[in-house]
Design a protein around this motif. Structure first.
Motif, short mmCIF file in Angstrom:
data_model
loop_
_atom_site.label_atom_id
_atom_site.label_comp_id
_atom_site.label_asym_id
_atom_site.label_seq_id
_atom_site.Cartn_x
_atom_site.Cartn_y
_atom_site.Cartn_z
N UNK A 10 11.21 -4.66 -1.18
CA UNK A 10 11.43 -5.02 0.68
C UNK A 10 10.53 -4.46 2.01
N UNK A 11 11.65 -2.80 1.54
CA UNK A 11 10.91 -2.13 2.30
C UNK A 11 9.29 -1.59 2.64
N UNK A 12 8.47 -1.64 1.12
CA UNK A 12 7.37 -1.66 1.27
C UNK A 12 6.42 -3.36 1.91
N UNK A 13 6.88 -4.64 1.66
CA UNK A 13 6.62 -5.28 2.34
C UNK A 13 6.59 -5.10 4.01
N UNK A 14 7.81 -5.13 4.28
CA UNK A 14 8.41 -4.90 5.33
C UNK A 14 7.32 -3.97 6.45
N UNK A 15 7.10 -2.35 5.18
CA UNK A 15 6.13 -1.75 6.27
C UNK A 15 4.27 -2.51 6.26
N UNK A 16 4.22 -2.74 5.31
CA UNK A 16 2.79 -3.63 5.43
C UNK A 16 2.40 -4.72 6.19
N UNK A 17 3.61 -5.76 6.16
CA UNK A 17 3.43 -6.79 7.59
C UNK A 17 3.67 -6.05 9.14
N UNK A 18 4.01 -4.91 9.25
CA UNK A 18 4.11 -4.08 10.52
C UNK A 18 2.79 -3.65 10.40
#
Length: 64
Positions: free
Chosen positions: A27-35
């Motif tokens: 989840x954290x990795x997905x948020x970072x990628x989106x950001x």
């Protein structure tokens, strides 16, 4: 042979130990990628919101 492999897959799927940490990392990795992908747009949105907050607070202070 296939039933043994399928049984191991089912067992792995039902085992929930350690999945909480893996899920959090994903989840954290997905948020970072989106950001990272939308950082310019996010920057514009944050800047716009801060300008609105500044204007509203100035109006509120001037009214008193």
């Amino acid at each position: 042979m296939l039933t043994i492999a399928w049984g191991k897959v089912k067992g792995f799927w039902q085992e929930e130990e350690g999945l909480g940490m893996l899920e959090m990392i994903l989840i954290i990795a997905a948020i970072v990628v989106i950001a990272v992908i939308f950082r310019k747009q996010l920057g514009l949105i944050v800047e716009s919101l801060l300008k609105k907050v500044g204007a509203k607070s100035e109006n509120f202070i001037d009214e008193k």
